[in-house]
Scaffold this active site. Structure first.
Site, PDB file in Angstrom:
ATOM      1  N   LYS A 491      39.789  42.626  43.028  1.00 24.84           N
ATOM      2  CA  LYS A 491      40.143  41.672  41.990  1.00 24.84           C
ATOM      3  C   LYS A 491      39.347  40.385  42.170  1.00 24.84           C
ATOM      4  O   LYS A 491      38.722  40.165  43.211  1.00 24.84           O
ATOM      5  CB  LYS A 491      41.644  41.394  42.025  1.00 24.84           C
ATOM      6  CG  LYS A 491      42.137  40.802  43.334  1.00 24.84           C
ATOM      7  CD  LYS A 491      43.635  40.597  43.325  1.00 24.84           C
ATOM      8  CE  LYS A 491      44.101  39.976  44.641  1.00 24.84           C
ATOM      9  NZ  LYS A 491      45.540  39.699  44.641  1.00 24.84           N
ATOM     10  N   ARG A 588      57.902  37.186  43.387  1.00 18.80           N
ATOM     11  CA  ARG A 588      56.858  36.882  42.416  1.00 18.80           C
ATOM     12  C   ARG A 588      57.049  37.844  41.257  1.00 18.80           C
ATOM     13  O   ARG A 588      57.704  37.529  40.276  1.00 18.80           O
ATOM     14  CB  ARG A 588      55.479  37.027  43.089  1.00 18.80           C
ATOM     15  CG  ARG A 588      54.328  36.473  42.294  1.00 18.80           C
ATOM     16  CD  ARG A 588      53.063  36.437  43.128  1.00 18.80           C
ATOM     17  NE  ARG A 588      52.660  37.754  43.607  1.00 18.80           N
ATOM     18  CZ  ARG A 588      51.580  37.977  44.348  1.00 18.80           C
ATOM     19  NH1 ARG A 588      50.809  36.956  44.716  1.00 18.80           N
ATOM     20  NH2 ARG A 588      51.263  39.191  44.740  1.00 18.80           N
ATOM     21  N   HIS A 617      54.829  43.619  48.303  1.00 16.51           N
ATOM     22  CA  HIS A 617      53.958  42.584  48.886  1.00 16.51           C
ATOM     23  C   HIS A 617      54.699  41.884  50.016  1.00 16.51           C
ATOM     24  O   HIS A 617      55.850  41.473  49.848  1.00 16.51           O
ATOM     25  CB  HIS A 617      53.586  41.525  47.836  1.00 16.51           C
ATOM     26  CG  HIS A 617      52.614  42.006  46.810  1.00 16.51           C
ATOM     27  ND1 HIS A 617      51.261  42.066  47.029  1.00 16.51           N
ATOM     28  CD2 HIS A 617      52.801  42.431  45.544  1.00 16.51           C
ATOM     29  CE1 HIS A 617      50.653  42.518  45.939  1.00 16.51           C
ATOM     30  NE2 HIS A 617      51.567  42.751  45.024  1.00 16.51           N
ATOM     31  N   ARG A 674      46.636  48.452  51.648  1.00 19.85           N
ATOM     32  CA  ARG A 674      45.812  47.710  50.688  1.00 19.85           C
ATOM     33  C   ARG A 674      44.925  46.733  51.458  1.00 19.85           C
ATOM     34  O   ARG A 674      45.415  45.757  52.039  1.00 19.85           O
ATOM     35  CB  ARG A 674      46.686  46.953  49.685  1.00 19.85           C
ATOM     36  CG  ARG A 674      47.545  47.851  48.825  1.00 19.85           C
ATOM     37  CD  ARG A 674      48.222  47.074  47.707  1.00 19.85           C
ATOM     38  NE  ARG A 674      49.013  45.958  48.189  1.00 19.85           N
ATOM     39  CZ  ARG A 674      50.271  46.046  48.627  1.00 19.85           C
ATOM     40  NH1 ARG A 674      50.882  47.228  48.645  1.00 19.85           N
ATOM     41  NH2 ARG A 674      50.920  44.978  49.036  1.00 19.85           N
ATOM     42  N   TYR A 716      27.808   9.192  42.480  1.00 19.77           N
ATOM     43  CA  TYR A 716      28.790   8.565  41.605  1.00 19.77           C
ATOM     44  C   TYR A 716      29.770   7.687  42.382  1.00 19.77           C
ATOM     45  O   TYR A 716      30.170   8.017  43.509  1.00 19.77           O
ATOM     46  CB  TYR A 716      29.589   9.632  40.851  1.00 19.77           C
ATOM     47  CG  TYR A 716      28.812  10.325  39.757  1.00 19.77           C
ATOM     48  CD1 TYR A 716      28.298   9.616  38.670  1.00 19.77           C
ATOM     49  CD2 TYR A 716      28.597  11.703  39.810  1.00 19.77           C
ATOM     50  CE1 TYR A 716      27.584  10.257  37.666  1.00 19.77           C
ATOM     51  CE2 TYR A 716      27.897  12.358  38.809  1.00 19.77           C
ATOM     52  CZ  TYR A 716      27.386  11.633  37.740  1.00 19.77           C
ATOM     53  OH  TYR A 716      26.690  12.264  36.746  1.00 19.77           O
ATOM     54  N   CYS A 764      28.659  16.504  43.017  1.00 19.08           N
ATOM     55  CA  CYS A 764      28.475  16.420  41.566  1.00 19.08           C
ATOM     56  C   CYS A 764      28.641  17.802  40.934  1.00 19.08           C
ATOM     57  O   CYS A 764      28.820  18.802  41.627  1.00 19.08           O
ATOM     58  CB  CYS A 764      27.089  15.868  41.251  1.00 19.08           C
ATOM     59  SG  CYS A 764      26.691  14.330  42.097  1.00 19.08           S
ATOM     60  N   MET A 765      28.542  17.866  39.616  1.00 17.32           N
ATOM     61  CA  MET A 765      28.739  19.137  38.927  1.00 17.32           C
ATOM     62  C   MET A 765      27.696  20.172  39.323  1.00 17.32           C
ATOM     63  O   MET A 765      28.038  21.334  39.589  1.00 17.32           O
ATOM     64  CB  MET A 765      28.697  18.939  37.406  1.00 17.32           C
ATOM     65  CG  MET A 765      28.911  20.236  36.621  1.00 17.32           C
ATOM     66  SD  MET A 765      28.840  20.029  34.829  1.00 17.32           S
ATOM     67  CE  MET A 765      30.353  19.111  34.543  1.00 17.32           C
ATOM     68  N   ASP A 766      26.428  19.781  39.415  1.00 13.42           N
ATOM     69  CA  ASP A 766      25.349  20.737  39.663  1.00 13.42           C
ATOM     70  C   ASP A 766      24.590  20.472  40.952  1.00 13.42           C
ATOM     71  O   ASP A 766      23.629  21.188  41.252  1.00 13.42           O
ATOM     72  CB  ASP A 766      24.354  20.713  38.495  1.00 13.42           C
ATOM     73  CG  ASP A 766      25.034  20.952  37.173  1.00 13.42           C
ATOM     74  OD1 ASP A 766      25.664  22.016  37.042  1.00 13.42           O
ATOM     75  OD2 ASP A 766      24.973  20.071  36.300  1.00 13.42           O
TER      76      ASP A 766
END
Length: 822
Positions: A491, A588, A617, A674, A716, A764-766
């Site tokens: 997953k 859950r 679980h 699992r 920043y 930063c973002m990138d």
């Protein structure tokens, strides 16, 4: 093989007994994998017992394929044996394989070089082979075939035309080297180094050295580095001085080394004890590569290779990635990069790896001349057979001899004199949804072909080591009872690693089930050719038609959802498979114990549903403090299971243990376990961390380096401050790539040229910035390790108060995944 084997020889060498009649043929090939048989009638199949299945399981299919000879365990129950079949029963099939290899080695009367040590065995072997191939036809271990099975297979790969062999030997515990020494019988030895690898298999570092040294007890000469005092003491205490060839950066050895290191190359000066001097220019500047190439240079000189030939070959060497690497190509192609390999055995390994990949429209091979491989007609006849046997649709060949290759469709053979000619004729439009193997000698520079065909995406990469994944899978398999099945969690994009490629590899390893979180993940796997059963953990009623169409098996976790599924499945031509989630304390999803009677009533009224498994679980299997609670959960699950089974005419599989639970609660394996985060190299209990290997390495590059004046700020909000000034590097990774912003302001660090560099300012973002003030040699374009074997995920997760799962699954899909076998 050097010598074809008769059944009478096999019986004698292996101390075996014949089951039924004996065929009269000779066997010129040995196989242990039913998928890797090129010439069935000439192949002897050795039935080894693996982590998942026994080799004898495949014998009926192999007989149909045309295989005539088999080595089987004594307890093998043979059916009526036909007159042209030969089955040899032995006490231990692996030991029989080793005995046959030792017998085969006795017919190879050329020099054999053996390499062992904790690290760099494969690199030294490959570099030495490239250097010696200037003068010799060299046979060598394919890739890193250095184990109890890999060494015998390497010996079987030697041929009459080889003038010299280089074999590597690796061990993980005491007593293993004896069999390898009897097989290899080396004339010249190289001990690369001693480190921490496999320390757990020995009582002390000294014992590990002595075990490795037993490989060389009959060698004429042994090469080693004298500067490692522990290693040198052990060697010099066990071998006569006249059998030793030492090198060191200090006086007192056979070769004294001095280095003149430049930015990307080094001048190595070797002074022999007779005061003769050899000077080599090598294209490396890092410490590890310089150590490895020195072993190579001393070995080549010991074998009396001409200086000029050594220098010519060394100039062409490049840092080897020692991998079969899987990369995304143009137009949805998949590339297998094997651009360092250039021998027949390596080609066999690469083609076998190609066979294991998910299907594409066509299979193509781009290859160069195989240099120094003996009689060209014989070699390329074998290459032609291999290509046809593996179903190759098109071949691009480069060189003077490769034109001897033949395919059934001659129009799909395209030959060029040089790599430049090939590149001038290749068109991106010629490749559409194809699987392309690119393999050739370094001198041909096929990395340019890879660069031409590789898809251009974000420069940051996540490398996935499939060998490490195999190691981790087998580690957990060894903890299980033979009949316990394994469901693997893929997953969340296989914990960030890329679901389709990892699922395909798991399919080849013999996993029993896969599990995904959502239906669309399962659909994607089916579209990539994954055939294993797939459980969907979080289905919704709108996705049930997709589950039915793509043969996916939804989890049912509540009475209301059960009714939806039952209504959907009414009137189907076949029963609809489902899995039941029992809530024993996770709170859950799942059926509570007090709902069991209602659930059983629904099951009885829904005979068109087939319950494939029931599971629960564990909420705290990874922490000892919750052990009593986990036991309580498991006992509750047993009660719920028994109550359900008493009402059913069949028995669904039961499973409760996750990665941590497999190690903590071995008595509760039930029918299946699992396997999740443990497969990916993270052992969350901390008790078995050394037994697992990290499979992922996140890499990026330095885009730019700047010098900041005292008091300068970075990024920043001016959060990065350098009171004394210094050098900063901007990296091509940011939080949009999944690099967590919480690593800002020094909480995170990366490795540049093997040294730590802290994050400066805010991520930063990138991109992000690191402090390079203590790394004056760092340059723009340098590779940067964000995490991997050298920087553990667990350590990074603790720095920002999270868990390794989050760091893995956050890696953006824009980050290129590269898969390799080392």
């Amino acid at each position: 093989m050097v010598k074809a084997l008769s059944i009478s020889e096999i019986l004698q060498v292996c101390s075996g007994r014949l089951l039924g009649a004996a065929g009269t043929g000779l066997f010129s090939a040995i196989a242990i994998d039913s998928r890797q048989i090129a010439r069935p009638a000439d192949t002897l199949f050795v039935a080894l017992s693996g982590a998942k299945v026994k080799g004898e399981t495949f014998i009926p299919d192999l007989i149909q394929l045309g295989v005539k000879g088999f080595i089987v365990p004594n307890d093998y129950k043979a059916e009526l044996v036909e007159d042209d079949l030969s089955l040899v029963a032995v006490e231990d099939t692996r030991e029989a394989l080793q005995k046959l290899a030792a017998y085969q080695r006795s017919f190879f009367q050329k020099p054999v070089v053996a390499i062992t040590g904790s690290n760099a065995k494969t690199i030294v072997k490959e570099w030495l082979a490239q250097v010696l191939s200037e003068d010799f036809s060299v046979g060598k271990s394919p890739k890193s075939y250095n184990s109890q099975v890999g060494v015998p297979l390497s010996v079987f790969g030697l041929s009459d035309y080889h003038q010299l062999a280089i074999l590597e030997a690796g061990i993980s515990k005491s007593g293993e080297m004896k069999a390898l020494e009897q097989i290899i019988q080396p004339d010249l030895g190289i001990f690369t180094n001693i480190g921490t690898a496999h320390d757990e298999g020995f009582s002390s570092r000294e014992e590990k050295i002595q075990e490795k040294l037993s490989l060389f007890k009959k060698t004429k000469l042994l090469i080693y580095q004298k500067d490692d005092s522990l290693l040198a003491r052990q060697i010099e205490g066990h071998f006569e001085p006249e059998r030793l060839v030492s090198w060191s950066d200090q006086p007192g050895s056979d070769y004294v080394r001095s280095l003149k290191i430049n930015t990307e190359s080094t001048r190595i000066i070797l002074m022999k004890n007779d005061l003769s001097i050899h000077t080599f220019q090598v294209p490396f500047a890092d410490r590890a590569s310089l150590e490895n190439i020195t072993h190579v240079l001393v070995a080549a000189l010991t074998l009396e290779q001409e200086f000029s030939k050594i220098q010519k070959a060394v100039a062409l060497l490049k840092p080897l990635e020692m991998r079969l690497t899987l990369k995304d190509g143009v137009n949805d192609c998949l590339l297998i990069d094997d651009t360092y390999s250039n021998d027949l055995e390596g080609l066999k390994v690469a083609l076998d790896f190609m066979n294991l990949q998910r299907p594409k429209r066509r299979k193509m091979v781009i290859l160069s001349d195989l240099l120094q491989q003996g009689a060209a007609q014989e070699v390329y006849a074998e290459v032609s057979h291999l290509l046809q046997q593996h179903g190759i649709d098109r071949v691009y060949g480069v060189g003077k001899e490769v034109g001897k290759i033949r395919l059934k469709d001659e129009s799909e053979l395209i030959f060029f004199d040089s790599t430049e000619d090939l590149l001038s004729h290749l068109q991106v439009s010629d490749f559409q949804n194809d699987l392309v193997l690119i393999t050739g000698a370094r001198i041909f520079g096929f990395e340019r072909v890879v660069d031409f065909l590789e898809r251009r995406i974000h420069g940051t990469t996540l490398e996935i080591n499939l060998n490490a994944l195999t190691h981790n899978f087998n580690f957990y398999k060894r903890q299980l009872h033979p009949k316990t099945k394994v469901m693997v969690m893929v997953k969340a994009f296989a914990y960030g690693g890329g679901a389709s490629e990892i699922a395909n590899h798991l399919q080849s390893l013999g996993a029993d089930y896969l599990a995904v979180a959502f239906t669309d993940e399962g659909v994607a796997l089916r579209n990539e050719g994954i055939r294993l059963p797939i459980m969907v953990l979080n289905p919704v009623k709108e996705s049930l038609s997709l589950c039915e169409h793509y043969d996916l098996e939804p989890v049912v976790f509540s009475l209301s959802f059960f009714r939806h599924v039952a209504d959907f499945a009414k009137g189907m031509a076949r029963s609809f498979p489902i899995h039941l989630d029992f809530d024993t304390g996770m709170h859950r999803l799942g059926f509570a114990e007090e709902e069991m009677e209602d659930l059983i009533e629904l099951i009885h009224s829904s005979s068109h549903l087939e319950i494939r498994s029931i599971y629960t679980h564990l909420a705290g299997a990874d922490e000892e403090i919750h052990r009593d609670y986990s036991i309580q959960q498991l006992e509750t699950f047993v009660r719920m299971r028994d109550q359900l089974l008493a009402s059913l005419p069949y028995e669904p599989q039961a499973h409760a243990l996750n990665s941590a639970g497999i190690l903590a609660f071995p008595n509760y394996q039930f029918d299946m376990v699992r396997l999740g985060i443990g497969l990916y190299g993270v052992e969350v209990t901390g008790r078995h961390s050394d037994a697992l290997r990290p499979i992922s390495t996140l890499k990026t590059t330095i885009s730019q380096i700047k010098t900041i004046p005292p008091g300068g700020t970075v990024g920043y909000s001016r959060k990065g401050v350098l009171p004394q000034g210094g050098r900063i590097g901007t990296l091509a990774i940011g939080y949009a790539d999944g690099y967590d912003r919480r690593f800002s302001q020094g909480k995170g660090y990366v490795l540049v040229r093997g040294k730590k560099a802290k994050i400066l300012g805010n991520v930063c973002m990138d991109m992000c910035m690191v402090d390079l003030s203590e790394l004056p040699n760092a340059q723009e374009g340098d590779e940067v390790i964000v995490f991997g074997p050298e920087i553990s995920l667990s350590e990074l997760a603790r720095e920002i108060d999270t868990i390794p799962y989050e760091l893995l699954t956050n890696i953006s899909t824009r980050v290129k995944r590269v898969y390799y076998l080392d």
